[in-house]
Design a protein around this motif. Structure first.
Motif, mmCIF file in Angstrom:
data_model
loop_
_atom_site.group_PDB
_atom_site.id
_atom_site.type_symbol
_atom_site.label_atom_id
_atom_site.label_comp_id
_atom_site.label_asym_id
_atom_site.label_seq_id
_atom_site.Cartn_x
_atom_site.Cartn_y
_atom_site.Cartn_z
ATOM 1 N N ALA A 206 0.811 -1.219 0.000
ATOM 2 C CA ALA A 206 0.000 0.000 0.000
ATOM 3 C C ALA A 206 0.840 1.262 0.000
ATOM 4 O O ALA A 206 0.492 2.250 -0.653
ATOM 5 C CB ALA A 206 -0.946 -0.012 1.196
ATOM 6 N N THR A 207 1.964 1.255 0.710
ATOM 7 C CA THR A 207 2.805 2.453 0.760
ATOM 8 C C THR A 207 3.371 2.766 -0.618
ATOM 9 O O THR A 207 3.359 3.924 -1.065
ATOM 10 C CB THR A 207 3.955 2.273 1.770
ATOM 11 O OG1 THR A 207 3.396 2.057 3.070
ATOM 12 C CG2 THR A 207 4.853 3.498 1.805
ATOM 13 N N ALA A 208 3.850 1.750 -1.320
ATOM 14 C CA ALA A 208 4.374 1.945 -2.674
ATOM 15 C C ALA A 208 3.265 2.387 -3.615
ATOM 16 O O ALA A 208 3.468 3.240 -4.489
ATOM 17 C CB ALA A 208 5.029 0.666 -3.187
ATOM 18 N N ALA A 209 2.073 1.824 -3.441
ATOM 19 C CA ALA A 209 0.942 2.207 -4.290
ATOM 20 C C ALA A 209 0.600 3.683 -4.097
ATOM 21 O O ALA A 209 0.342 4.411 -5.067
ATOM 22 C CB ALA A 209 -0.272 1.338 -3.969
ATOM 23 N N ARG A 210 0.628 4.151 -2.864
ATOM 24 C CA ARG A 210 0.355 5.568 -2.600
ATOM 25 C C ARG A 210 1.448 6.455 -3.187
ATOM 26 O O ARG A 210 1.163 7.564 -3.663
ATOM 27 C CB ARG A 210 0.229 5.798 -1.089
ATOM 28 C CG ARG A 210 -1.033 5.196 -0.483
ATOM 29 C CD ARG A 210 -1.061 5.379 1.031
ATOM 30 N NE ARG A 210 -2.159 4.642 1.641
ATOM 31 C CZ ARG A 210 -3.401 5.090 1.776
ATOM 32 N NH1 ARG A 210 -3.694 6.309 1.333
ATOM 33 N NH2 ARG A 210 -4.339 4.360 2.331
ATOM 34 N N THR A 211 2.674 5.970 -3.163
ATOM 35 C CA THR A 211 3.773 6.736 -3.767
ATOM 36 C C THR A 211 3.552 6.901 -5.259
ATOM 37 O O THR A 211 3.764 7.995 -5.815
ATOM 38 C CB THR A 211 5.123 6.037 -3.510
ATOM 39 O OG1 THR A 211 5.370 6.014 -2.102
ATOM 40 C CG2 THR A 211 6.266 6.774 -4.205
ATOM 41 N N LEU A 212 3.113 5.835 -5.932
ATOM 42 C CA LEU A 212 2.857 5.943 -7.371
ATOM 43 C C LEU A 212 1.719 6.922 -7.639
ATOM 44 O O LEU A 212 1.798 7.732 -8.575
ATOM 45 C CB LEU A 212 2.539 4.571 -7.966
ATOM 46 C CG LEU A 212 2.283 4.558 -9.483
ATOM 47 C CD1 LEU A 212 3.439 5.202 -10.256
ATOM 48 C CD2 LEU A 212 2.032 3.142 -9.983
ATOM 49 N N ILE A 213 0.687 6.887 -6.825
ATOM 50 C CA ILE A 213 -0.411 7.845 -6.995
ATOM 51 C C ILE A 213 0.104 9.271 -6.829
ATOM 52 O O ILE A 213 -0.254 10.173 -7.591
ATOM 53 C CB ILE A 213 -1.562 7.554 -6.009
ATOM 54 C CG1 ILE A 213 -2.241 6.232 -6.374
ATOM 55 C CG2 ILE A 213 -2.591 8.679 -6.028
ATOM 56 C CD1 ILE A 213 -3.314 5.788 -5.389
ATOM 57 N N ASP A 214 0.962 9.484 -5.833
ATOM 58 C CA ASP A 214 1.545 10.813 -5.632
ATOM 59 C C ASP A 214 2.311 11.267 -6.871
ATOM 60 O O ASP A 214 2.210 12.432 -7.296
ATOM 61 C CB ASP A 214 2.488 10.807 -4.424
ATOM 62 C CG ASP A 214 1.751 10.721 -3.095
ATOM 63 O OD1 ASP A 214 0.526 10.989 -3.077
ATOM 64 O OD2 ASP A 214 2.401 10.392 -2.092
ATOM 65 N N LEU A 215 3.094 10.364 -7.471
ATOM 66 C CA LEU A 215 3.879 10.711 -8.657
ATOM 67 C C LEU A 215 2.967 11.009 -9.850
ATOM 68 O O LEU A 215 3.215 11.950 -10.614
ATOM 69 C CB LEU A 215 4.836 9.570 -9.014
ATOM 70 C CG LEU A 215 6.000 9.321 -8.051
ATOM 71 C CD1 LEU A 215 6.762 8.060 -8.453
ATOM 72 C CD2 LEU A 215 6.950 10.518 -8.027
ATOM 73 N N LEU A 216 1.916 10.229 -9.996
ATOM 74 C CA LEU A 216 0.995 10.413 -11.120
ATOM 75 C C LEU A 216 0.244 11.739 -11.043
ATOM 76 O O LEU A 216 -0.068 12.346 -12.075
ATOM 77 C CB LEU A 216 -0.019 9.268 -11.157
ATOM 78 C CG LEU A 216 0.486 7.885 -11.570
ATOM 79 C CD1 LEU A 216 -0.546 6.826 -11.230
ATOM 80 C CD2 LEU A 216 0.816 7.853 -13.058
ATOM 81 N N THR A 217 -0.039 12.178 -9.833
ATOM 82 C CA THR A 217 -0.907 13.348 -9.654
ATOM 83 C C THR A 217 -0.148 14.598 -9.223
ATOM 84 O O THR A 217 -0.760 15.658 -9.041
ATOM 85 C CB THR A 217 -2.001 13.047 -8.610
ATOM 86 O OG1 THR A 217 -1.394 12.728 -7.348
ATOM 87 C CG2 THR A 217 -2.870 11.876 -9.052
ATOM 88 N N ALA A 218 1.167 14.520 -9.061
ATOM 89 C CA ALA A 218 1.954 15.658 -8.580
ATOM 90 C C ALA A 218 1.908 16.829 -9.555
ATOM 91 O O ALA A 218 1.806 16.649 -10.772
ATOM 92 C CB ALA A 218 3.410 15.233 -8.371
ATOM 93 N N ALA A 219 2.020 18.044 -9.021
ATOM 94 C CA ALA A 219 2.035 19.239 -9.859
ATOM 95 C C ALA A 219 3.187 19.200 -10.853
ATOM 96 O O ALA A 219 3.049 19.609 -12.004
ATOM 97 C CB ALA A 219 2.125 20.480 -8.982
ATOM 98 N N GLU A 220 4.338 18.671 -10.415
ATOM 99 C CA GLU A 220 5.498 18.636 -11.311
ATOM 100 C C GLU A 220 5.347 17.602 -12.431
ATOM 101 O O GLU A 220 6.147 17.584 -13.366
ATOM 102 C CB GLU A 220 6.782 18.378 -10.522
ATOM 103 C CG GLU A 220 6.769 17.161 -9.638
ATOM 104 C CD GLU A 220 6.370 17.492 -8.203
ATOM 105 O OE1 GLU A 220 6.886 16.820 -7.292
ATOM 106 O OE2 GLU A 220 5.562 18.423 -7.996
#
Length: 236
Positions: A206-220
Motif C-alpha cells: 500500500a505504501t508503494a501504491a500511494r507513492t505511485l499515486i503521488d507521482l501520477l498526480t503531482a504538480a510537477e
C-alpha cells in the motif's frame, strides 16, 4: 525485485510508463501493470486477482470503493482523457466539426478500428455515437473491434485498408507508434472521461501504491500528463 500489481485502463499506460523509472528509484519496486478495458480490469479485481492499485474511470473506482475493494481515502483523480479519432501515420488527417462531418468521415472509411464496445470506455461511447448518427447498421461489417484501445491502434498502424480510421482514447493514440491523433469528436458526440487511481483494500504494498499515486498526480508531473494526452489538472 518486489512488484507492484496494478490493473489499469489503457488510457493510463503511456503516463505510467513515463514514470516507471522514477517510481523504481523512489521505492525499489517494479511496476507490474496490466492494461485493458476498464470493465475487464474491474472484474479481475472482483474475482480476487492480487492487485495493489487500480487506475480506472472515476465512476468505476468509486463503485469499487463502495464494494469495499478500493480504499476510499486513497482515491485521487489523475486527469481527463478525450475519446478521439486516429489515422494511420502518413494518411490525411480527418477534421470533424459537427455531426455531418463525423458521419461523412466514418462512411468514407473502409475499416474502423475500435476497442471492446461492451467493456471499454471508448468502445461503449463509439457504439452509442454510431447509433446516434444512424450509421451503426451500415458500418457494422467495417468495424474492427479489439480487446482494448492499444491493440486497436496497433492494428490500425498495420492496416492494409485503403482508408482506415480509428477511434479510442487520445492517450492510447498518442502512445502508439504508426498512428496519429487526428482530432476530437464534435460537440454533442464528444466524451472526456476522468481517470482515477486508488489503492486496493487487499494491497500488499500500500505504501508503494500511494507513492505511485503521488507521482501520477503531482504538480510537477503536469507536463508528463499533458504529453501523454491527459487534460486538466490532477487532484483529489
Amino acid at each position: 525485485m518486489i512488484g507492484l500489481n496494478m490493473l489499469s485502463g489503457g488510457a493510463a499506460q503511456g503516463l505510467v510508463a513515463s514514470l516507471a523509472v522514477k517510481f523504481r528509484e523512489h521505492t525499489g519496486v517494479e511496476i507490474k501493470g496490466e492494461f485493458g478495458a476498464v470493465g475487464v480490469m474491474a472484474e479481475q479485481l472482483r474475482q480476487g486477482k492480487p492487485t495493489d492499485l487500480v487506475i480506472l474511470t472515476r465512476a468505476l473506482v468509486e463503485k469499487l470503493a463502495g464494494e469495499n475493494l478500493v480504499v476510499s481515502a486513497s482515491i485521487r483523480d489523475v486527469g481527463l482523457v478525450e475519446t478521439a479519432l486516429a489515422v494511420r501515420a502518413g494518411d490525411p488527417r480527418v477534421s470533424v466539426s459537427n455531426a455531418d462531418d463525423l458521419r461523412r468521415a466514418l462512411l468514407a472509411a473502409d475499416a474502423i478500428y475500435l476497442p471492446d464496445i461492451k467493456a471499454s470506455t471508448a468502445g461503449l461511447h463509439v457504439a452509442t455515437v454510431l447509433d446516434k448518427l444512424g450509421v451503426a447498421e451500415e458500418l457494422a461489417l467495417r468495424l474492427k473491434i479489439h480487446p482494448n484501445g492499444a491493440s486497436a491502434m496497433r492494428h490500425l498502424a498495420a492496416s492494409d485498408a485503403a482508408r482506415p480510421l480509428g477511434c479510442t482514447q487520445s492517450t492510447e493514440i498518442i502512445a502508439t507508434q504508426g498512428v496519429e491523433l487526428s482530432g476530437s469528436l464534435p460537440r454533442g458526440y464528444d466524451l472526456a472521461t476522468m481517470y482515477t487511481a486508488g489503492v486496493t483494500v487487499q494491497s500488499a504494498h500500500a505504501t508503494a501504491a500511494r507513492t505511485l499515486i503521488d507521482l501520477l498526480t503531482a504538480a510537477e508531473a503536469e507536463g508528463r500528463r499533458a504529453q501523454a494526452g491527459f487534460l486538466g489538472a490532477a487532484g483529489s
